[in-house]
Scaffold this motif. Structure first.
Motif, PDB file in Angstrom:
ATOM      1  N   LEU A  56       0.823  -1.203   0.000  1.00  0.00           N
ATOM      2  CA  LEU A  56       0.000   0.000   0.000  1.00  0.00           C
ATOM      3  C   LEU A  56       0.870   1.272   0.000  1.00  0.00           C
ATOM      4  CD1 LEU A  56      -3.041   0.484  -0.196  1.00  0.00           C
ATOM      5  CD2 LEU A  56      -3.069   0.901   2.260  1.00  0.00           C
ATOM      6  N   ASP A  57       0.667   2.173   0.981  1.00  0.00           N
ATOM      7  CA  ASP A  57       1.383   3.454   0.971  1.00  0.00           C
ATOM      8  C   ASP A  57       2.894   3.269   0.979  1.00  0.00           C
ATOM      9  OD1 ASP A  57      -1.106   4.547   1.073  1.00  0.00           O
ATOM     10  OD2 ASP A  57      -0.765   5.778   2.842  1.00  0.00           O
ATOM     11  N   TYR A  58       3.370   2.275   1.714  1.00  0.00           N
ATOM     12  CA  TYR A  58       4.810   2.070   1.822  1.00  0.00           C
ATOM     13  C   TYR A  58       5.398   1.649   0.477  1.00  0.00           C
ATOM     14  CZ  TYR A  58       3.730   2.318   6.750  1.00  0.00           C
ATOM     15  OH  TYR A  58       3.272   2.749   7.970  1.00  0.00           O
ATOM     16  N   ALA A  59       4.646   0.824  -0.261  1.00  0.00           N
ATOM     17  CA  ALA A  59       5.088   0.447  -1.599  1.00  0.00           C
ATOM     18  C   ALA A  59       5.068   1.651  -2.531  1.00  0.00           C
ATOM     19  CB  ALA A  59       4.189  -0.664  -2.147  1.00  0.00           C
ATOM     20  N   MET A  60       4.011   2.474  -2.434  1.00  0.00           N
ATOM     21  CA  MET A  60       3.947   3.685  -3.270  1.00  0.00           C
ATOM     22  C   MET A  60       5.128   4.604  -2.979  1.00  0.00           C
ATOM     23  SD  MET A  60      -0.045   4.752  -2.916  1.00  0.00           S
ATOM     24  CE  MET A  60      -1.279   3.513  -2.531  1.00  0.00           C
ATOM     25  N   GLU A 163       9.337   3.778  10.243  1.00  0.00           N
ATOM     26  CA  GLU A 163       8.435   3.499   9.129  1.00  0.00           C
ATOM     27  C   GLU A 163       8.367   4.701   8.190  1.00  0.00           C
ATOM     28  OE1 GLU A 163       4.586   2.251  10.417  1.00  0.00           O
ATOM     29  OE2 GLU A 163       5.351   0.485  11.472  1.00  0.00           O
ATOM     30  N   PRO A 164       8.539   4.483   6.895  1.00  0.00           N
ATOM     31  CA  PRO A 164       8.604   5.596   5.944  1.00  0.00           C
ATOM     32  C   PRO A 164       7.226   6.071   5.491  1.00  0.00           C
ATOM     33  CG  PRO A 164       9.000   3.528   4.816  1.00  0.00           C
ATOM     34  CD  PRO A 164       8.856   3.186   6.266  1.00  0.00           C
ATOM     35  N   HIS A 439       5.860  -2.899   9.485  1.00  0.00           N
ATOM     36  CA  HIS A 439       4.440  -2.603   9.345  1.00  0.00           C
ATOM     37  C   HIS A 439       3.728  -3.700   8.557  1.00  0.00           C
ATOM     38  CE1 HIS A 439       0.780  -0.277   8.750  1.00  0.00           C
ATOM     39  NE2 HIS A 439       0.834  -0.626   7.475  1.00  0.00           N
ATOM     40  N   ASP A 440       2.527  -4.043   9.020  1.00  0.00           N
ATOM     41  CA  ASP A 440       1.643  -4.993   8.340  1.00  0.00           C
ATOM     42  C   ASP A 440       2.370  -6.292   7.982  1.00  0.00           C
ATOM     43  OD1 ASP A 440      -0.620  -6.032   7.277  1.00  0.00           O
ATOM     44  OD2 ASP A 440      -1.003  -4.390   5.893  1.00  0.00           O
ATOM     45  N   PRO A 441       2.826  -7.036   8.995  1.00  0.00           N
ATOM     46  CA  PRO A 441       3.569  -8.271   8.714  1.00  0.00           C
ATOM     47  C   PRO A 441       2.742  -9.318   7.969  1.00  0.00           C
ATOM     48  CG  PRO A 441       3.014  -8.103  11.055  1.00  0.00           C
ATOM     49  CD  PRO A 441       2.686  -6.781  10.442  1.00  0.00           C
TER      50      PRO A 441
END
Length: 623
Positions: A56-60, A163-164, A439-441
Motif C-alpha cells: 500500500l502506501d509504503y510500496a507507493m 516506518e517511511p 508494518h503490516d507483517p
C-alpha cells in the motif's frame, strides 16, 4: 548570530578555557545524539529479518524514491485524502522522496533500506535539534531539549521513527522548524535557511503542516522586515543577504510542484486549493470539539502512552492539557517581567504562542474522521511548551535576589533529573526497538510467499507474456483488503528488473508513467485473494497459476467458515442481502458501509485476522 545567550539558569553556559569549553559542549551534544541513536540502530537490527515486503502506501513511497534521479523524478508528494475537480490529489511536494534517496541507495535499495533511510533522516533531525539548542542556549538547555526529545520519541514509538509513512516523517522536523524559527527570532540568521528547509520538508510531506508552517514563516517574515526597516546599513545588508539565500533555498525546494503546475491541468496545487476551499465534509470549526482536541494534545501524561495512529482524537485529557497551558501562561508572566534579562526565553515563548495559536486554527480546519495521525505535530509543540516553562522557572529562580538564590545542589539535582528522564526514555525505547516488527507483517508474509515464485515464472518463461523481455500489466482482485498487496507486487516485480505497470484507475497512486494499458502489455499478472475469487480464476483455461499461499491451518479454516456463516446469517436476518453478497467480494468494503451492524464487527475482525488464500495468475492482456 552567536551561539549562546546570557539568559541564566539551566541555560547558562559555563565556558572554561575558551575553545575547551566549546569543544566540551559539542562533545556533550554528540554523546546525547549517540544516546538518542541507539534505539534506532537496535530497531534496524531487529527489522533486518525477516525481509519486509512493503505494501500500500509504503510500496507507493518506495516506488517514488526509486524514481529519484531518473527522467520520471517525483514533482509532488504521495497520493492522499485530497480531492478536487473530481480527481484525487497528492501531498504538496516530493522533498521526502529526495531526502530518503541517498541513504536508500547506500543501504541497498530494499524495503529494509527504506526503513534505514527513514531512521537516518530522523537521526539527522535529532542532531539538528540538539545543534540548535546548543548553539542558542548552551549545555543546560541542550540537556533539557535532549530529555524532551527522548520523551517525545518514546511517545511516538519506535515504529513511527523507522516506518517511511508520510504522516510520520515530518514529526521531528517540526520540532527542528520551531527551534530554527526561535533561533532566527533571536537574531541567529544563519538558521533561516534551516527553518526554510525544515518547514518545507514538513509542509510538502504531509498536508496538515501547510497552515502551520505557512503561518510561522509569515510571522518570521514580518519580524525580519520590521528589523530590516529599523536596522542600520550594515545590519540591513546582513538581513538581506541571509534573506536572499533563504529565498533561493525556498524557491529551489518548491520548484518541483511549480513545474508540475505547468505540466498538468488541473495541477496538484489547484486540486489542493479546491480541496480546502470546498471540503467534501464540514470542518471541525472553532467549537468545543476543536478546543477539546487542542487541549487534549497538551496532556503531557498521554505522550508516553503511544496511542494508535488511526484512533479517533482526542486521546489525552483536556483537563490535564489545560493544567499545562496554565503553567505555561504562568511562566510567560514570569518571563515578561524579566524579558530584557532573558531575551532568548521570552522569544521562545513568543514562538510557542504562535505555534499554539496556529495549531488551534489547524484543528478547526480538519474535516472527515478526526484520526490521531492528523495531529502528530501537536506533541512536538507540547514538548517545547514544557521546555519553555521549565527554562523560565529555572532561570527566574537562579536569578533570584541575594539570599534567596537556589542552593548549590539545585543545579546538580536538575541535571540529574534531566539525565534520568533522558536515559529512562531511551532505555524504554531501546527495549521496544529490540522487539520491533515491520508494518503490516501479514501482508508482507503473503508477498513473501507469492513474489519469488512469480518472479521465477516470469523469468523462466513458464507463463505467457514473453519471459523477462515481456511487458506486464499488474492487476488485483482482493476480497480482504483495498489492494494493499497489489501495490507491493508492482514494486517487487519492478525491483526484480521486470517491465511492469498498473491499471489506469490507479494512476494517482502509481503515478502516470507506471500506468499500462492492456493493448501495450504482453500479459497480465493478477494478484487474487479470496476463496471464491480464486476458484473462479482457476476455472479460467486462459490463465496460469504461478504462486499461491494459504495462511490458515485446517482449524483456522473451520473457524473462518463458522464466522462467515454467522455473519452472513446476521446480515440476511436484518435484510442486508446486498452487504452479505458484498462480503464475498470484499470484506473491508462491506464493513465500511454505514449500514453494517456494529455487533458483527468482532466476528469480521477475527475473519480478517485469520485471512484468506492468495494466488497469482498470469494470462493474456485482455483477461
Amino acid at each position: 548570530g552567536g551561539a549562546t545567550s546570557g539568559d541564566g539558569g539551566i541555560g547558562a553556559v559555563v565556558v572554561a578555557g575558551g575553545h575547551t569549553g566549546v569543544r566540551t559542549a559539542w562533545l556533550v551534544a554528540g554523546l546525547l545524539l549517540l544516546v538518542g541513536g541507539v534505539p534506532l540502530v537496535v530497531a534496524l537490527i531487529a527489522l533486518r529479518d525477516p525481509r519486509w515486503y512493503p505494501a500500500l502506501d509504503y510500496a507507493m513511497i518506495e516506488l517514488r524514491v526509486r524514481d529519484v534521479a531518473t527522467s520520471d523524478a517525483p514533482m509532488v508528494g504521495l497520493a492522499g485524502r485530497i480531492y478536487g475537480y473530481g480527481q484525487q490529489g497528492r501531498h504538496p511536494g516530493p522533498i521526502s522522496f529526495w531526502v530518503l534517496w541517498p541513504a536508500y541507495k547506500l543501504f541497498g535499495s530494499s524495503g529494509w533500506a527504506l526503513q534505514a533511510a527513514t531512521a537516518a533522516v530522523n537521526l539527522v533531525a535529532l542532531g539538528a535539534a540538539l545543534w540548535i539548542a546548543q548553539r542558542r542556549a548552551g549545555r543546560g538547555v541542550l540537556l533539557g531539549v535532549a530529555a524532551a526529545l527522548s520523551l517525545l520519541v518514546l511517545g511516538y514509538g519506535i515504529d513511527r521513527v523507522t516506518e517511511p509513512w508520510n504522516p510520520y516523517m515530518p514529526m521531528l522536523w517540526w520540532v527542528v522548524f520551531l527551534l530554527a524559527v526561535w533561533s532566527v527570532v533571536c537574531d541567529d540568521l544563519a538558521l533561516l535557511p534551516v527553518a526554510v528547509f525544515a518547514g518545507s520538508f514538513c509542509a510538502q510531506t504531509h498536508v496538515p503542516y501547510i497552515g502551520l508552517v505557512g503561518g510561522l514563516l509569515v510571522f518570521l517574515a514580518v519580524v525580519l522586515v520590521v528589523r530590516a526597516w529599523r536596522a542600520d546599513g550594515r545590519r540591513r545588508r546582513r538581513l538581506l543577504g541571509w534573506g536572499a539565500l533563504s529565498s533561493v533555498v525556498l524557491a529551489t525546494l518548491w520548484l518541483p510542484p511549480v513545474i508540475d503546475r505547468t505540466r498538468r491541468s488541473p495541477s496538484n496545487i489547484a486540486i489542493l486549493r479546491e480541496n480546502f476551499a470546498h471540503p467534501a465534509e464540514t470542518p471541525v470549526g472553532l467549537g468545543g470539539r476543536a478546543v477539546e482536541v487542542w487541549l487534549a494534545h497538551l496532556d503531557l501524561w498521554q505522550l508516553p502512552q503511544h496511542g494508535g495512529s488511526f484512533d479517533i482524537a482526542p486521546l489525552g485529557s483536556p483537563v490535564s492539557g489545560f493544567a499545562l497551558l496554565c503553567a505555561w501562561a504562568g511562566a510567560v508572566a514570569i518571563t515578561w517581567r524579566r524579558r530584557h534579562a532573558a531575551p532568548s526565553i521570552w522569544r521562545l515563548h513568543v514562538v510557542v504562542a504562535v505555534a499554539l495559536l496556529l495549531g488551534l486554527v489547524s484543528v478547526t480546519r480538519i474535516f472527515g474522521p478526526l484520526v490521531s495521525y492528523l495531529l502528530l505535530w501537536a506533541w512536538g509543540t507540547t514538548v517545547l511548551v514544557v521546555v519553555a516553562t521549565v527554562w523560565s522557572v529555572a532561570s527566574a529562580w537562579a536569578a533570584g535576589p541575594a539570599g534567596r538564590c537556589p542552593p548549590r545542589w539545585a543545579a546538580g539535582g536538575g541535571v540529574a533529573v534531566l539525565l534520568i528522564s533522558l536515559l529512562g526514555s531511551s532505555a524504554g525505547l531501546t527495549g521496544s526497538a529490540a522487539r520491533a516488527t515491520a508494518h503490516d507483517p501479514d501482508e508482507s508474509r503473503v508477498l513473501a510467499h507469492l513474489v519469488p515464485d512469480t518472479v521465477d515464472a516470469l523469468r523462466d518463461g513458464r507463463a505467457p507474456g514473453g519471459g523477462p523481455g515481456g511487458r506486464y500489466l499488474v492487476q488485483w482482485e482482493d476480497a480482504m483488503a483495498i489492494g494493499s498487496a497489489g501495490y507491493g507486487l508492482v514494486l517487487e516485480l519492478e525491483r526484480a528488473g521486470l517491465d511492469v505497470g498498473g491499471q489506469e484507475r490507479y494512476a494517482t497512486s502509481l503515478v502516470p508513467h507506471r500506468v499500462r494499458r492492456p493493448v501495450d502489455a504482453t500479459a497480465t499478472v493478477n494478484f487474487v485473494r479470496g476463496d471464491e475469487v480464486i476458484e473462479r480464476w482457476r476455472s479460467n483455461p486462459d490463465v496460469v497459476e504461478v504462486a499461491n499461499f494459504e495462511p490458515r491451518t485446517s482449524a483456522d479454516l473451520a473457524r473462518y467458515q463458522e464466522l462467515r456463516t454467522g455473519v452472513d446469517a446476521g446480515l440476511r436476518d436484518k435484510g442486508l442481502d446486498s452487504l452479505a453478497d458484498l462480503m464475498a467480494q470484499n470484506v473491508v468494503l462491506a464493513t465500511l458501509d454505514e449500514q453494517f451492524p456494529s455487533e458483527l464487527q468482532p466476528e469480521v475482525s477475527e475473519m480478517v485476522e485469520l485471512g484468506q488464500p492468495a494466488a497469482v495468475f498470469i494470462g493474456p492482456p485482455d483477461v
